[in-house]
Design a protein around this motif. Structure first.
Motif, mmCIF file in Angstrom:
data_model
loop_
_atom_site.group_PDB
_atom_site.id
_atom_site.type_symbol
_atom_site.label_atom_id
_atom_site.label_comp_id
_atom_site.label_asym_id
_atom_site.label_seq_id
_atom_site.Cartn_x
_atom_site.Cartn_y
_atom_site.Cartn_z
ATOM 1 N N ASN A 264 24.832 31.274 63.465
ATOM 2 C CA ASN A 264 23.206 31.103 62.921
ATOM 3 C C ASN A 264 22.839 31.753 61.959
ATOM 4 O O ASN A 264 21.789 32.875 61.795
ATOM 5 C CB ASN A 264 22.377 30.538 64.335
ATOM 6 N N PHE A 265 23.782 32.278 61.120
ATOM 7 C CA PHE A 265 24.355 32.706 60.076
ATOM 8 C C PHE A 265 22.327 32.752 59.250
ATOM 9 O O PHE A 265 22.573 30.946 58.524
ATOM 10 C CB PHE A 265 24.436 33.698 59.173
ATOM 11 N N LYS A 266 21.812 33.235 58.455
ATOM 12 C CA LYS A 266 20.608 32.301 57.349
ATOM 13 C C LYS A 266 21.882 32.978 56.603
ATOM 14 O O LYS A 266 21.973 33.192 55.804
ATOM 15 C CB LYS A 266 19.424 33.828 57.687
ATOM 16 N N ARG A 267 21.603 31.031 55.629
ATOM 17 C CA ARG A 267 21.970 30.799 54.650
ATOM 18 C C ARG A 267 21.932 31.313 53.121
ATOM 19 O O ARG A 267 23.064 32.242 52.463
ATOM 20 C CB ARG A 267 21.840 28.603 54.464
ATOM 21 N N THR A 268 20.533 31.628 52.664
ATOM 22 C CA THR A 268 20.003 32.385 51.447
ATOM 23 C C THR A 268 20.998 33.935 52.322
ATOM 24 O O THR A 268 21.631 34.636 51.075
ATOM 25 C CB THR A 268 18.500 33.299 51.977
ATOM 26 N N GLU A 269 21.472 34.803 53.416
ATOM 27 C CA GLU A 269 21.686 36.336 53.267
ATOM 28 C C GLU A 269 23.153 35.672 53.661
ATOM 29 O O GLU A 269 24.154 36.797 52.964
ATOM 30 C CB GLU A 269 21.785 36.758 54.750
ATOM 31 N N HIS A 270 23.894 35.003 54.135
ATOM 32 C CA HIS A 270 25.205 34.636 53.754
ATOM 33 C C HIS A 270 25.788 34.316 51.971
ATOM 34 O O HIS A 270 27.042 35.195 52.076
ATOM 35 C CB HIS A 270 26.267 33.831 54.778
ATOM 36 N N GLU A 271 25.194 33.426 51.351
ATOM 37 C CA GLU A 271 25.327 33.317 50.596
ATOM 38 C C GLU A 271 25.627 34.325 49.174
ATOM 39 O O GLU A 271 26.402 34.603 48.556
ATOM 40 C CB GLU A 271 24.355 31.868 49.597
ATOM 41 N N ALA A 272 24.230 35.472 50.001
ATOM 42 C CA ALA A 272 24.560 36.416 49.104
ATOM 43 C C ALA A 272 25.955 37.089 49.797
ATOM 44 O O ALA A 272 26.157 38.318 48.936
ATOM 45 C CB ALA A 272 23.118 37.581 49.828
ATOM 46 N N TYR A 273 26.259 37.640 50.628
ATOM 47 C CA TYR A 273 27.262 37.793 50.961
ATOM 48 C C TYR A 273 28.290 37.366 50.993
ATOM 49 O O TYR A 273 29.494 38.022 50.638
ATOM 50 C CB TYR A 273 27.585 37.407 52.641
ATOM 51 N N GLN A 274 28.581 36.147 49.906
ATOM 52 C CA GLN A 274 29.720 35.356 49.437
ATOM 53 C C GLN A 274 29.989 35.842 48.073
ATOM 54 O O GLN A 274 30.897 36.496 47.232
ATOM 55 C CB GLN A 274 29.577 33.861 49.515
ATOM 56 N N HIS A 275 28.618 36.063 47.569
ATOM 57 C CA HIS A 275 28.827 36.681 46.169
ATOM 58 C C HIS A 275 28.829 37.806 46.311
ATOM 59 O O HIS A 275 29.557 38.276 45.003
ATOM 60 C CB HIS A 275 27.383 36.299 45.830
ATOM 61 N N LYS A 276 28.551 38.919 46.626
ATOM 62 C CA LYS A 276 29.143 40.095 46.760
ATOM 63 C C LYS A 276 31.339 39.937 47.028
ATOM 64 O O LYS A 276 31.611 41.261 45.483
ATOM 65 C CB LYS A 276 28.713 40.737 47.909
ATOM 66 N N ILE A 277 31.378 39.027 48.010
ATOM 67 C CA ILE A 277 32.558 38.792 47.839
ATOM 68 C C ILE A 277 33.350 38.822 46.437
ATOM 69 O O ILE A 277 34.187 39.270 46.506
ATOM 70 C CB ILE A 277 33.417 37.500 49.211
ATOM 71 N N ILE A 278 32.742 37.962 46.332
ATOM 72 C CA ILE A 278 33.276 37.110 44.766
ATOM 73 C C ILE A 278 33.549 38.767 43.724
ATOM 74 O O ILE A 278 34.230 38.771 42.578
ATOM 75 C CB ILE A 278 33.046 35.996 44.124
ATOM 76 N N GLY A 279 32.196 39.756 43.505
ATOM 77 C CA GLY A 279 32.392 40.449 42.470
ATOM 78 C C GLY A 279 33.581 41.613 43.170
ATOM 79 O O GLY A 279 33.982 41.661 42.018
ATOM 80 N N ARG A 280 33.465 41.351 44.746
ATOM 81 C CA ARG A 280 34.827 42.486 45.061
ATOM 82 C C ARG A 280 35.921 41.767 44.480
ATOM 83 O O ARG A 280 37.234 42.837 43.815
ATOM 84 C CB ARG A 280 34.785 42.732 46.576
ATOM 85 N N PHE A 281 36.230 41.002 44.696
ATOM 86 C CA PHE A 281 37.517 40.331 43.787
ATOM 87 C C PHE A 281 37.344 40.528 42.211
ATOM 88 O O PHE A 281 39.116 40.499 41.894
ATOM 89 C CB PHE A 281 37.852 38.724 44.451
ATOM 90 N N GLU A 282 36.507 40.215 41.472
ATOM 91 C CA GLU A 282 36.785 40.012 40.428
ATOM 92 C C GLU A 282 36.525 41.410 40.210
ATOM 93 O O GLU A 282 37.136 42.120 38.810
ATOM 94 C CB GLU A 282 34.813 39.875 39.244
ATOM 95 N N ASN A 283 36.539 43.180 41.019
ATOM 96 C CA ASN A 283 36.456 44.034 39.893
ATOM 97 C C ASN A 283 37.885 44.371 39.340
ATOM 98 O O ASN A 283 38.649 44.539 39.869
ATOM 99 C CB ASN A 283 36.196 45.108 41.422
ATOM 100 N N LYS A 284 38.118 44.731 38.009
ATOM 101 C CA LYS A 284 38.585 45.060 37.403
ATOM 102 C C LYS A 284 39.708 46.098 38.078
ATOM 103 O O LYS A 284 40.931 45.854 37.698
ATOM 104 C CB LYS A 284 38.760 45.160 35.857
ATOM 105 N N TYR A 285 39.408 47.085 38.599
ATOM 106 C CA TYR A 285 39.122 48.185 39.130
ATOM 107 C C TYR A 285 40.448 48.151 40.625
ATOM 108 O O TYR A 285 41.366 49.070 40.858
ATOM 109 C CB TYR A 285 38.411 49.743 39.413
ATOM 110 N N LEU A 286 39.846 46.243 40.982
ATOM 111 C CA LEU A 286 40.979 46.277 42.172
ATOM 112 C C LEU A 286 42.444 45.234 41.753
ATOM 113 O O LEU A 286 42.783 45.074 43.308
ATOM 114 C CB LEU A 286 40.097 46.122 43.511
ATOM 115 N N SER A 287 42.305 45.269 40.897
ATOM 116 C CA SER A 287 43.299 43.820 40.442
ATOM 117 C C SER A 287 44.858 44.163 41.182
ATOM 118 O O SER A 287 44.957 45.235 41.434
ATOM 119 C CB SER A 287 43.891 43.512 39.070
ATOM 120 N N ASP A 288 44.840 42.803 41.902
ATOM 121 C CA ASP A 288 45.889 43.457 42.939
ATOM 122 C C ASP A 288 47.121 42.621 42.782
ATOM 123 O O ASP A 288 47.757 41.173 42.700
ATOM 124 C CB ASP A 288 45.938 43.153 44.549
#
Length: 385
Positions: A264-288
């Motif tokens: 029962n996560f709120k969809r808007t909050e979970h989608e914001a959480y996912q958006h943040k995750i994608i941004g973390r993966f795209e962080n050019k300083y973190l490429s693995d």
């Protein structure tokens, strides 16, 4: 206050150690890496750097190292004196430190040390601390288990911080992403009065663990396996490809729908959480390296792991899992010479029928689902040709 932390690697120093030090703990890092242990003892501190535009440096002090391979008695004594015990060593290694922790509990009992202490496994797994508890209790007699029941807690935890593979001239220096999340199951604690700043305590940890595992871990692995399939060698290059990014978004949509339906996560909050995750993966300083993120594919194909579990539970709820299936198909093509488990998987596929390999690696009994995974595998093999 004193802490014992098993695992002096990048995550241990760059996440758990940093958090413990910020809360005023003296930290004994336990590891078998002599270079790191010697450096900790010589310098009493180290620096971490945030992997972003700021490159902010954070100093960690009041640290020491113990080589558990050479000085097990020192580890035991440190546990006797500890106010908290933590780990960041990898799920497969927990059983190897269990005897030492059991010795430490036994020594606390012999010393009549009845101050409660929590042992927290900060690993990428569901139920890590309780798993460690089972291993530890297997080395304790009944009376010692009774003592542990009263004074030793094993609260499960969810941890999240990307610490990429890296190498520096300074063996203690570590670069970490700015984001971090550490959640502890409050009701499993033996000492609920000891709470760390910047750590979240929840009455029910399972939703947080699954949210992290099925979003961050499933997502990161999806980028790795899709990227490898398309010929990339690092996460940064892979996620810059629209095909990889689209696959990631499709997978997160499926795991997100499952998490929302289940918890029962709120969809808007979970989608914001996912958006943040994608941004973390795209962080050019973190490429693995994809070789590191995708390593141990057999473990990641496990019945309760980041792909098969959400597929099973999505099917039970009549939710979509097509993108997850596609990614699993690509995992069975993950041929990485640097990873022994990858090579074992390739050997299995050469030696046995693919359905048998799927059933063995995933633990699935659902023949229809095994068939779907085989179809996905055959499709990605054909498309690669």
């Amino acid at each position: 206050m004193k802490a014992v932390h098993f695992g002096a690697g990048n995550i241990g120093r760059g996440f758990i150690g940093e958090t413990l030090a910020a809360n005023g703990f003296e930290i004994n890092f336990v590891d078998v890496n002599e270079t790191i242990i010697d450096a900790l003892n010589q310098r009493d501190g180290y620096e971490i750097e945030l992997a972003d535009e700021s490159h902010k440096r954070i100093s960690v002090h009041n640290v020491a190292g113990i080589n558990n391979g050479k000085e097990p008695e020192k580890v035991v004594q440190a546990i006797v004196e500890a106010d908290i015990v933590t780990t960041a060593i990898g799920p497969k290694i927990l059983k190897f430190i269990a005897p030492l922790i059991a010795d430490g509990i036994r020594a606390r009992q012999n010393a009549a040390k009845t101050t409660p202490v929590d042992v927290i496994a900060c690993e990428n797994m569901i139920g890590g601390s309780q798993n460690l508890k089972k291993e530890v209790y297997s080395h304790l007699a009944d009376a010692e288990q009774d003592f542990a029941d009263k004074y030793i807690g094993f609260p499960n935890a969810a941890v999240d911080r990307i610490v990429p593979q890296q190498k520096h001239d300074d063996p203690l220096f570590v670069s970490v992403e700015p984001f971090k999340e550490w959640v502890i199951d409050e009701h499993q604690m033996a000492n609920p009065s000891l709470k760390l700043e910047s750590v979240h305590y929840a009455p029910d940890l399972e939703p947080y663990i699954e949210r992290k595992l099925f979003s961050v871990n499933t997502g990161h692995a999806t980028v790795a396996y899709t990227g490898k399939y398309l010929g990339y060698s690092d996460i940064g290059s892979a996620i810059a490809d629209p095909k990889v990014l689209q696959q990631l978004k499709r997978v997160l949509k499926e795991t997100g729908d499952l998490l929302i339906a289940k918890w029962n996560f709120k969809r808007t909050e979970h989608e914001a959480y996912q958006h943040k995750i994608i941004g973390r993966f795209e962080n050019k300083y973190l490429s693995d390296e994809i070789a590191r993120v995708g390593r141990t594919p057999i473990r990641k194909l496990g019945y309760d792991e980041r792909f098969i579990r959400p597929i099973r539970e999505a099917k039970e709820r009549d939710l979509d899992y097509e993108a997850l299936l596609e990614t699993v198909g690509m995992i069975y093509t993950f041929d990485e010479p640097k990873d022994t488990e990858s090579q074992k998987l390739m050997e299995l596929i050469k030696a046995k029928p693919i359905q048998e390999v799927i059933a063995t690696t995933t633990g699935l009994k659902d023949q229809a689902l095994i068939n779907e995974i085989e179809e996905s595998y055959q499709k990605v093999v054909k498309e690669r040709k």
